[in-house]
Design a protein around this motif. Structure first.
Motif, mmCIF file in Angstrom:
data_model
loop_
_atom_site.group_PDB
_atom_site.id
_atom_site.type_symbol
_atom_site.label_atom_id
_atom_site.label_comp_id
_atom_site.label_asym_id
_atom_site.label_seq_id
_atom_site.Cartn_x
_atom_site.Cartn_y
_atom_site.Cartn_z
ATOM 1 N N TRP A 143 0.860 -1.180 0.000
ATOM 2 C CA TRP A 143 0.000 0.000 0.000
ATOM 3 C C TRP A 143 0.893 1.225 0.000
ATOM 4 O O TRP A 143 2.023 1.184 0.471
ATOM 5 C CB TRP A 143 -0.933 0.009 1.217
ATOM 6 C CG TRP A 143 -1.998 1.056 1.120
ATOM 7 C CD1 TRP A 143 -2.020 2.267 1.714
ATOM 8 C CD2 TRP A 143 -3.203 0.962 0.369
ATOM 9 N NE1 TRP A 143 -3.159 2.948 1.377
ATOM 10 C CE2 TRP A 143 -3.912 2.173 0.553
ATOM 11 C CE3 TRP A 143 -3.766 -0.016 -0.454
ATOM 12 C CZ2 TRP A 143 -5.134 2.430 -0.041
ATOM 13 C CZ3 TRP A 143 -4.984 0.235 -1.038
ATOM 14 C CH2 TRP A 143 -5.653 1.439 -0.835
ATOM 15 N N GLY A 144 0.420 2.292 -0.550
ATOM 16 C CA GLY A 144 1.268 3.474 -0.672
ATOM 17 C C GLY A 144 0.523 4.755 -0.355
ATOM 18 O O GLY A 144 -0.651 4.749 0.029
ATOM 19 N N ARG A 145 1.222 5.855 -0.542
ATOM 20 C CA ARG A 145 0.650 7.175 -0.292
ATOM 21 C C ARG A 145 -0.473 7.451 -1.272
ATOM 22 O O ARG A 145 -0.364 7.166 -2.458
ATOM 23 C CB ARG A 145 1.753 8.226 -0.449
ATOM 24 C CG ARG A 145 1.267 9.671 -0.406
ATOM 25 C CD ARG A 145 2.401 10.605 -0.766
ATOM 26 N NE ARG A 145 3.009 10.231 -2.043
ATOM 27 C CZ ARG A 145 2.503 10.593 -3.224
ATOM 28 N NH1 ARG A 145 1.394 11.294 -3.287
ATOM 29 N NH2 ARG A 145 3.125 10.232 -4.343
ATOM 30 N N THR A 146 -1.564 8.028 -0.764
ATOM 31 C CA THR A 146 -2.687 8.352 -1.619
ATOM 32 C C THR A 146 -3.539 9.421 -0.955
ATOM 33 O O THR A 146 -3.284 9.835 0.180
ATOM 34 C CB THR A 146 -3.540 7.096 -1.911
ATOM 35 O OG1 THR A 146 -4.560 7.438 -2.862
ATOM 36 C CG2 THR A 146 -4.197 6.579 -0.646
ATOM 37 N N ASP A 147 -4.568 9.862 -1.660
ATOM 38 C CA ASP A 147 -5.563 10.782 -1.120
ATOM 39 C C ASP A 147 -6.923 10.376 -1.667
ATOM 40 O O ASP A 147 -7.070 9.319 -2.284
ATOM 41 C CB ASP A 147 -5.220 12.236 -1.466
ATOM 42 C CG ASP A 147 -5.119 12.466 -2.969
ATOM 43 O OD1 ASP A 147 -5.453 11.546 -3.752
ATOM 44 O OD2 ASP A 147 -4.701 13.574 -3.370
ATOM 45 N N GLY A 148 -7.928 11.208 -1.440
ATOM 46 C CA GLY A 148 -9.267 10.872 -1.891
ATOM 47 C C GLY A 148 -9.363 10.706 -3.393
ATOM 48 O O GLY A 148 -10.022 9.785 -3.893
ATOM 49 N N ALA A 149 -8.700 11.602 -4.134
ATOM 50 C CA ALA A 149 -8.743 11.525 -5.593
ATOM 51 C C ALA A 149 -8.064 10.249 -6.080
ATOM 52 O O ALA A 149 -8.542 9.585 -7.010
ATOM 53 C CB ALA A 149 -8.081 12.753 -6.206
ATOM 54 N N GLY A 150 -6.953 9.896 -5.448
ATOM 55 C CA GLY A 150 -6.252 8.674 -5.851
ATOM 56 C C GLY A 150 -7.102 7.443 -5.632
ATOM 57 O O GLY A 150 -7.141 6.534 -6.475
ATOM 58 N N ILE A 151 -7.823 7.391 -4.507
ATOM 59 C CA ILE A 151 -8.701 6.255 -4.246
ATOM 60 C C ILE A 151 -9.863 6.235 -5.232
ATOM 61 O O ILE A 151 -10.252 5.176 -5.748
ATOM 62 C CB ILE A 151 -9.206 6.308 -2.796
ATOM 63 C CG1 ILE A 151 -8.036 6.078 -1.832
ATOM 64 C CG2 ILE A 151 -10.307 5.277 -2.559
ATOM 65 C CD1 ILE A 151 -8.411 6.176 -0.369
ATOM 66 N N ALA A 152 -10.437 7.417 -5.517
ATOM 67 C CA ALA A 152 -11.577 7.472 -6.437
ATOM 68 C C ALA A 152 -11.191 6.994 -7.830
ATOM 69 O O ALA A 152 -11.915 6.206 -8.452
ATOM 70 C CB ALA A 152 -12.122 8.902 -6.501
ATOM 71 N N PHE A 153 -10.055 7.445 -8.324
ATOM 72 C CA PHE A 153 -9.623 6.999 -9.652
ATOM 73 C C PHE A 153 -9.209 5.531 -9.638
ATOM 74 O O PHE A 153 -9.345 4.839 -10.656
ATOM 75 C CB PHE A 153 -8.479 7.876 -10.161
ATOM 76 C CG PHE A 153 -8.919 9.214 -10.675
ATOM 77 C CD1 PHE A 153 -9.728 9.310 -11.797
ATOM 78 C CD2 PHE A 153 -8.532 10.387 -10.046
ATOM 79 C CE1 PHE A 153 -10.148 10.537 -12.286
ATOM 80 C CE2 PHE A 153 -8.952 11.623 -10.524
ATOM 81 C CZ PHE A 153 -9.767 11.699 -11.643
ATOM 82 N N SER A 154 -8.722 5.045 -8.519
ATOM 83 C CA SER A 154 -8.390 3.623 -8.414
ATOM 84 C C SER A 154 -9.648 2.769 -8.469
ATOM 85 O O SER A 154 -9.654 1.680 -9.065
ATOM 86 C CB SER A 154 -7.628 3.351 -7.114
ATOM 87 O OG SER A 154 -6.386 4.033 -7.088
ATOM 88 N N VAL A 155 -10.728 3.252 -7.866
ATOM 89 C CA VAL A 155 -12.011 2.550 -7.973
ATOM 90 C C VAL A 155 -12.480 2.533 -9.427
ATOM 91 O O VAL A 155 -13.009 1.525 -9.917
ATOM 92 C CB VAL A 155 -13.060 3.215 -7.062
ATOM 93 C CG1 VAL A 155 -14.447 2.627 -7.311
ATOM 94 C CG2 VAL A 155 -12.674 3.039 -5.600
ATOM 95 N N CYS A 156 -12.275 3.658 -10.132
ATOM 96 C CA CYS A 156 -12.632 3.696 -11.560
ATOM 97 C C CYS A 156 -11.814 2.681 -12.356
ATOM 98 O O CYS A 156 -12.337 2.037 -13.286
ATOM 99 C CB CYS A 156 -12.416 5.105 -12.116
ATOM 100 S SG CYS A 156 -13.554 6.344 -11.469
#
Length: 342
Positions: A143-156
């Protein structure tokens, strides 16, 4: 495991390994416009695939309904253009491991969606195997550094990976793996060109240097032409549920090939994660195979089972009928279901 199932499993595994290796190729395309690179990749792949589509390709395309064409367009937009765009957008604010972990959860989602769309309940053993694949992918990637946008695009990105398998199921039979791959590549190339013109303007398609050209050629010929055809041929033989289990090999292949271009390392965590992925694939595949065998071996009701026993107490009318009643177990089980592997 019969030859059809074994061949389908090998094809699906090879396709996922090639896709995982493409993540390594992406690492040398960081400065090249995304849309332009995807256009070159899919346009070249489509041109190479069309001669391999087989006889009657035009007739099969003309026979498609408007609904099927819309499904193909959504497949290209979600599972190809959108998936790659989501991964790129996620990596702007998150480490590459984050979208990799989400993509590794695709087997769980497919193990739920495919049975529900087929009118049956998800199998617990298959879900356990898919969960083990996801845990193995997480172990490989970390697991690495992320934020809300990173998680949202990862879900996409996860939705794109799921869509690439699920959306193709109804159109795989009428088109076949080769023509399906060629068609979605053509649609993805057109969509990529539109995105490039809107986002990058006149500079959307610069001339690649030698390294970028080699990376794009690898993605077009090996990952797309070979990988897509192998994926859909494997899915045609073993089904979307079992084929998607092998998507856990994507982060494994990415981690294994990263040291070749000095963008990562392969250590103990990657080895343990790879073993977990393999165990999850074996577990889920075994459960699916057992369930399919149980469905195909279930005997169908015979006329003797369904007919009312109106004459159960009557004497036989003929000697021949008396012999049949005296020896009811001598008839062969000719009505047993046979079934087949898709």
């Amino acid at each position: 495991m019969n030859p059809t199932t074994a061949r389908g499993s090998l094809l699906a595994a090879l396709a996922c390994v090639l896709v995982g290796a493409s993540f390594t190729a992406n690492s040398v395309l960081g400065d090249y416009p995304y849309a332009g690179g995807q256009f070159l990749r899919y346009a070249l792949a489509g041109l190479l695939l069309m001669p391999l589509a087989g006889a009657g390709a035009r007739a099969r395309l003309r026979a498609l309904t408007v609904r099927q064409w819309l499904r193909l367009a959504v497949l290209a937009a979600v599972g190809m253009v959108g998936f790659n765009l989501a991964v790129l957008a996620a990596e702007r604010t998150a480490e590459p491991a984050v979208p990799g972990v989400f993509v590794g959860c695709a087997p769980i989602v497919v193990a739920v969606i495919v049975p529900l769309t087929a009118g049956r309940k998800p199998q617990r053993a298959v879900l356990y195997g898919a969960l083990l694949v996801a845990v193995g992918a997480f172990t490989v990637q970390g697991w690495g550094r992320t934020d809300g946008a990173g998680i949202a695009f990862s879900v996409c990105a996860l939705l794109g990976e799921v869509g690439f398998a699920v959306l193709a199921v109804p159109v795989l039979r009428p088109l076949g793996p080769r023509l399906l791959s060629a068609t979605v590549c053509g649609l993805a190339a057109a969509q990529s060109a539109a995105v490039g013109l809107l986002v990058d303007g006149p500079a959307w398609l610069p001339r690649p240097d030698t390294t970028e050209a080699l990376a794009l050629l690898w993605q077009a010929v090996v990952v797309t032409v070979i990988g897509f055809v192998c994926w859909y041929m494997g899915m045609q033989r073993i089904g979307a549920e079992r084929a998607t289990l092998f998507s856990g090999l994507i982060p494994v292949a990415a981690a294994a090939t990263a040291p070749l271009v000095a963008t990562g390392s392969y250590g103990l965590a990657q080895a343990v994660g790879s073993a977990l992925v393999g165990a999850g694939v074996a577990w889920g595949s075994g459960a699916l195979r057992a369930a399919r065998c149980a469905r195909t071996e279930r005997p169908r009701p015979t006329a003797r089972d369904t007919a009312p026993e109106a004459t159960s107490g009557a004497e036989p009318r003929t000697a021949h009928e008396g012999i049949r009643k005296a020896e009811p177990d001598a008839a062969p089980e000719a009505t047993r279901g046979t079934g087949h592997t898709p």
